[in-house]
Design a protein around this motif. Structure first.
Motif, short mmCIF file in Angstrom:
data_model
loop_
_atom_site.label_atom_id
_atom_site.label_comp_id
_atom_site.label_asym_id
_atom_site.label_seq_id
_atom_site.Cartn_x
_atom_site.Cartn_y
_atom_site.Cartn_z
N PHE B 124 0.82 -1.21 0.00
CA PHE B 124 0.00 0.00 0.00
C PHE B 124 0.85 1.27 0.00
CE2 PHE B 124 -2.40 -3.38 2.12
CZ PHE B 124 -3.44 -3.49 1.22
N ASP B 125 2.15 1.08 -0.17
CA ASP B 125 3.06 2.21 -0.27
C ASP B 125 2.87 3.18 0.91
OD1 ASP B 125 5.11 3.54 -1.38
OD2 ASP B 125 3.92 4.62 -2.87
N MET B 126 2.88 2.61 2.10
CA MET B 126 2.64 3.43 3.28
C MET B 126 3.95 3.73 4.02
SD MET B 126 -0.83 1.68 4.62
CE MET B 126 -0.83 2.36 6.25
N PHE B 127 3.90 4.76 4.87
CA PHE B 127 5.08 5.09 5.66
C PHE B 127 5.34 3.97 6.68
CE2 PHE B 127 3.92 9.51 4.49
CZ PHE B 127 5.11 9.82 3.86
N PRO B 128 6.55 3.43 6.69
CA PRO B 128 6.89 2.37 7.64
C PRO B 128 6.66 2.81 9.09
CG PRO B 128 8.60 2.57 5.99
CD PRO B 128 7.65 3.70 5.76
N PHE B 129 6.91 4.08 9.35
CA PHE B 129 6.71 4.60 10.70
C PHE B 129 5.28 4.37 11.16
CE2 PHE B 129 5.90 7.72 13.94
CZ PHE B 129 7.10 7.85 14.62
N VAL B 130 4.33 4.75 10.31
CA VAL B 130 2.92 4.65 10.67
C VAL B 130 2.49 3.19 10.75
CG1 VAL B 130 0.59 5.30 9.99
CG2 VAL B 130 2.49 6.85 9.52
N VAL B 131 2.93 2.40 9.75
CA VAL B 131 2.52 1.00 9.71
C VAL B 131 2.99 0.27 10.97
CG1 VAL B 131 2.85 -1.21 8.54
CG2 VAL B 131 2.44 0.87 7.20
N THR B 132 4.26 0.43 11.32
CA THR B 132 4.78 -0.33 12.46
C THR B 132 4.31 0.26 13.79
OG1 THR B 132 6.86 0.91 12.35
CG2 THR B 132 6.79 -1.22 11.24
N LEU B 133 3.95 1.54 13.76
CA LEU B 133 3.33 2.13 14.96
C LEU B 133 2.01 1.42 15.23
CD1 LEU B 133 3.93 4.57 16.85
CD2 LEU B 133 2.35 5.89 15.47
N GLY B 134 1.30 1.08 14.16
CA GLY B 134 0.04 0.35 14.30
C GLY B 134 0.27 -1.11 14.63
N THR B 135 1.16 -1.76 13.88
CA THR B 135 1.31 -3.21 14.06
C THR B 135 1.92 -3.55 15.41
OG1 THR B 135 3.44 -3.19 12.91
CG2 THR B 135 1.49 -3.70 11.59
N GLN B 136 2.69 -2.65 16.01
CA GLN B 136 3.27 -2.98 17.31
C GLN B 136 2.17 -3.20 18.34
OE1 GLN B 136 4.08 -0.62 20.19
NE2 GLN B 136 3.17 1.25 19.39
N LEU B 137 1.06 -2.48 18.18
CA LEU B 137 -0.08 -2.70 19.09
C LEU B 137 -0.69 -4.08 18.84
CD1 LEU B 137 -1.88 0.76 18.95
CD2 LEU B 137 -0.67 -0.23 20.89
N ILE B 138 -0.82 -4.39 17.54
CA ILE B 138 -1.41 -5.69 17.18
C ILE B 138 -0.58 -6.83 17.77
CG2 ILE B 138 -2.01 -7.21 15.25
CD1 ILE B 138 -2.36 -4.68 13.54
N PHE B 139 0.73 -6.75 17.59
CA PHE B 139 1.59 -7.86 18.02
C PHE B 139 1.67 -7.95 19.55
CE2 PHE B 139 3.90 -6.61 13.92
CZ PHE B 139 2.94 -7.26 13.16
N ARG B 140 1.72 -6.78 20.19
CA ARG B 140 1.76 -6.80 21.66
C ARG B 140 0.47 -7.43 22.17
NH1 ARG B 140 5.73 -6.46 25.18
NH2 ARG B 140 6.63 -4.69 24.06
N GLY B 141 -0.64 -7.02 21.57
CA GLY B 141 -1.93 -7.59 21.96
C GLY B 141 -1.95 -9.09 21.74
N ALA B 142 -1.42 -9.51 20.59
CA ALA B 142 -1.38 -10.94 20.28
C ALA B 142 -0.59 -11.70 21.33
CB ALA B 142 -0.78 -11.15 18.89
#
Lengths: 507, 325
Positions: B124-142
């Motif tokens: 999706f050609d997104m900023f890595p900063f924003v993407v991993t800012l989001g995914t870190q919540l997902i993974f921590r939650g997981a």
């Protein structure tokens, strides 16, 4: 002597500037009179930009004296220079794109209310509107910069400069991204400024422009001062000789080449809203020119063929077989190379070495699957760099340190190493000095002689006519006319005919 | 004229030298200073301690070097460590003998997480900063979901060896892992086509595309490798604390980014080396160790580290400014 001095608005004497590895300016001089348009010419790397950066307070000279309005000055930074009345319009404009025109014009001098606490937007917009109107720009000051064309942005920069009492405006290749109309408009503005007594230093490679609007010309070569002449007293060959130090008898040494098989055939290629029903073919050994106005869709057609952009319908036939190109990787694998118009954006990785830049599209062809044989690879890269006479202290230097002409040669070297069957060149000589241009023309002829098919997009009419075997004219995304070399040689006024087609004539 | 040319060449070389080895010289000065000032610093045991302490951050920093050179960033490291930790914990809690399976599963899980990051970023050609800012919540939650919020207390002695054991009773295994990964990273970055493409993508994405580089694939590989390295680091950390915890690893990404930046990589992408990062890691280790030995409070240690990062960035900017003039 003192009488004479007062005639000059800006006087730079004995300026010397040393950069690591090069002596950029060696005891040069420049004298600009009040209210004159003074051309500064020389090949890329001659030191024009360096001198102008010194004048505009961006750089400091190692030695030498700058007199402005008869008084010695030494600008510490661009702000001081602007305050004194020296403004520079940069080749690559850098306005704040997400701010409005008014905000850009009044940047740092916003009219305020409540003792400077709040910006008086109403007043700012009103004043900006008045200024824009004065310069014939029919546009709201509340439009954001990002919505403007490059010509309009440039105009805003010029307006910004002269509104704040610039006495001298430096323009570095102001017409390089402008079309004919926009250029005319700029020339009118320059004439107006001149009438108001504002001096202009005009850097350009375009002889016609210099001849038309400038009063005097100063020429630099290799960081040295060559001379200053009245434009009315010098002709074109003499000027070229001053710049390159030798005479270029015939700029376009077009060598006739026997043409081979059809390499690329395009039928009805269409990208909705961009170009329609494009059909043409190009043969081995042929140089096919694409003429037309900026924005006519020429680059877009080529980008689709090269796989950079998609297309909606139509057929590409490559060496007799239909071919669908979905990515640049596929295009390159088949033997298509493209030197794009925007060197810095698509051509180079500026922060990496020339080795890496030239090697980039060619790594795949290496025998080893994963590892790079640096020794063999670099040897091959050196061979191509030498073949294209890239001038650099070493191939380990970063691409950013090279002049425009040399950067272009690096890009050509990288694609030559890929040994393509078809080379697409989009504005191959834009912003390149005349000596390097000459070399690139020679290389093009050499490539064609080696059996490569070449497509050249160019907005310089002389170049298209001088180099092409055949010329296709594009108007608003459609082909509108074809000219053959035989017609070119008949000496009819081809330039006019092509321009007529490019403007949509005879439809 | 030739004299002059020679002279300028020499001064140019000096500038190049400071640029290449500036940080290394600072590190050497620090080491020399500590060698003289602290008797403990001189001991072999202390050297091993320093290396042992930096090994986890070091492994992550090697992966982060690739990410940063490619023009990206990965803020989900801490959460990935938590996933690695609870995955190992869950496997070992069920069967303490399954050490190899636990370790491999943790690395694979983190590799897939990295792949997910890379896919979202490049697709999706997104900023890595924003993407991993989001995914870190997902993974921590997981990680919390997997462990149901609890910690797994580990009893396997074999697993304990990974983070705490020593080869021949002298060299901790984690140091050997760090050296191996640094070596792999060095070879990948400087000797392979993949490495060249990473530089090209970070240096100028458009040019890389126009030169036929499969940007999508390279980014996927880079983020996947980051994940695998983080998984390995997570296993070592879990072994050291002897527990699989979902709350572990917070802030590890920042230490890794710091090491990479101190080591001369540009956050704009396109510039950086593995030896540089190794120097960055060593620098952080030596600073921590040196300040401990000199009795500096840990509060001040943070401040000092912060200033060193700023100093590294300022040095980088000053050098690039001088170059552009």
């Amino acid at each position: 002597m003192s009488n004479l001095e007062s005639a000059f608005l800006l006087e730079m004497m004995g300026i010397t500037k040393q950069f690591p590895g090069t002596l950029a300016l060696d005891d040069v001089q420049l004298q600009v009179r009040c209210g004159e348009v003074h051309a500064l010419m020389g090949e890329n790397g001659a030191g024009k930009s360096t001198l102008m950066k010194i004048a505009a307070g961006q750089l400091k000279a190692d030695r030498g004296e700058v007199l402005f309005d008869g008084k010695p000055v030494c600008f510490e930074n661009p702000a001081e220079a602007i305050d004194a009345g020296v403004s520079m319009i940069y080749q690559e404009l850098n306005p704040i794109l997400h701010m409005t025109i008014a905000e850009n014009i009044f940047l740092n001098r916003e009219p305020t209310r409540f003792r400077g606490l709040l910006v008086d937007r109403k007043k700012m917009n009103q004043e900006a509107a008045a200024i824009l109107k004065k310069y014939g720009m029919n546009i709201s000051p509340q439009v954001k910069m990002i919505e403007l064309t490059i010509a309009q942005m440039q105009m805003v920069e010029i307006i910004k400069a002269v509104t704040f009492n610039a006495k001298i405006v430096i323009m570095d290749e102001p017409t390089s991204s402008l079309d004919a109309d926009e250029t005319e408009n700029l020339f009118r503005t320059i004439a107006e400024l001149k009438e108001r007594g504002i001096s202009i230093i005009y850097i350009s490679h375009r002889m016609e422009e210099i001849a038309r609007i400038c009063d005097r010309v100063t020429v630099f070569r290799d960081g040295r001062y060559i001379g200053t002449r009245e434009i009315s007293e010098i002709n074109r060959p003499a000027l070229i000789k001053m710049m390159v130090g030798r005479e270029l008898s015939d700029v376009f040494d077009k060598v006739p080449v026997r043409q081979g098989e059809v390499v690329l055939k395009v039928e009805g290629l269409t990208r909705n809203g961009v170009f329609q029903e494009i059909s043409f073919e190009v043969r081995a050994g042929e140089i096919l020119g694409f003429a037309g106005l900026v924005g006519a869709g020429r680059s877009e057609i080529m980008k689709s063929i090269f796989g950079l952009d998609p297309y909606d319908s139509g057929e590409i036939i490559w060496c007799g077989k239909p071919l669908t190109i979905r990515s640049t990787a596929e295009a390159i694998d088949h033997g298509i190379a493209m030197v794009t118009e925007d060197r810095k954006k698509y051509g180079l990785v500026l922060c990496r070495s020339l080795y890496e830049n030239i090697g980039l599209p060619n790594l795949k062809k290496q025998q080893r699957r994963l590892f790079i044989n640096h020794k063999a690879n670099n040897a091959k890269i050196s061979e191509y760099a030498k073949k294209l006479s890239v001038k650099a202290s070493s191939l380990s230097v970063e691409a950013v340190s090279l002049s425009g002409g040399n950067q272009q040669k690096v890009i050509l070297a990288k694609w030559m190493m890929a040994s393509p069957k078809l080379m697409i060149l989009d504005e191959p000589t834009r912003g390149i000095d005349i000596g390097a241009k000459h070399e690139i023309y020679k290389l093009m002829c050499q490539f064609a002689a080696e059996g490569m098919a070449i497509i050249m997009i160019s907005s310089e009419m002389e170049e298209v006519i001088g180099m092409s075997d055949r010329i296709l004219v594009v108007h608003e995304g459609r082909l509108n006319g074809q000219f053959h070399r035989s017609e070119i040689c008949e000496g009819i006024n081809l330039q006019e005919m092509i321009l007529n087609k490019a403007l949509g004539g005879d439809k | 004229m030739s004299m002059q040319a020679k002279q300028t060449e020499q001064s140019f070389d000096l500038a190049l030298f400071t640029r290449k080895y500036g940080i290394l010289m600072i590190l050497v000065f620090m080491i020399v200073f500590l060698l003289i000032a602290s008797p403990t610093f001189r001991t072999l045991q202390n050297t091993i301690n320093v290396l042992n302490q930096i090994s986890i951050n070091g492994i992550i920093a090697i992966g982060m070097t690739f990410i940063i050179i490619s023009g990206g960033i990965d803020l989900s490291i801490g959460s990935m460590i938590a996933v690695a930790s609870v995955v190992t914990g869950a496997v070992l809690a069920a069967n303490p003998g399954n050490v190899v399976f636990a370790v491999v599963l943790a690395a694979v899980a983190c590799g897939l997480i990295g792949l997910f990051n890379g896919y979202i970023i490049s697709k999706f050609d997104m900023f890595p900063f924003v993407v991993t800012l989001g995914t870190q919540l997902i993974f921590r939650g997981a990680a919390y979901v997997i462990s149901d919020g609890k910690s797994y207390v580990l009893t396997s002695n074999a697993f304990k060896e990974i983070g705490q054991g020593k080869l021949l009773g002298a060299i901790p295994y984690s140091i050997i892992v760090l050296i191996s990964i640094a070596f792999i990273g060095f070879v990948l970055l400087s000797r392979t086509k993949y490495g060249q493409y990473v530089y090209a993508i970070g240096g100028n994405l458009h040019t890389a595309v126009a030169s036929g580089v499969n940007v999508f694939k390279i980014k996927l590989l880079t983020y996947m490798m980051m994940g695998i390295f983080t998984g390995i680091a997570g296993v070592i950390l879990t072994s050291r604390v002897n527990a699989g915890q979902p709350s572990i690893g917070v802030g590890y990404e920042l230490d890794a980014i710091a090491a990479v930046v101190i080591g001369g990589s540009s956050l704009n992408g396109g510039i950086g080396t593995i030896p540089g990062t190794v120097i960055g890691i060593l620098m952080i280790g030596v600073i921590n160790n040196g300040m401990n030995l000199m009795g500096v409070s840990s509060f001040y240690q943070q401040i000092v580290k912060g200033f060193i990062i700023l100093g590294a960035v300022i040095l980088d900017i000053m050098i690039s400014r001088r170059k552009s003039k």
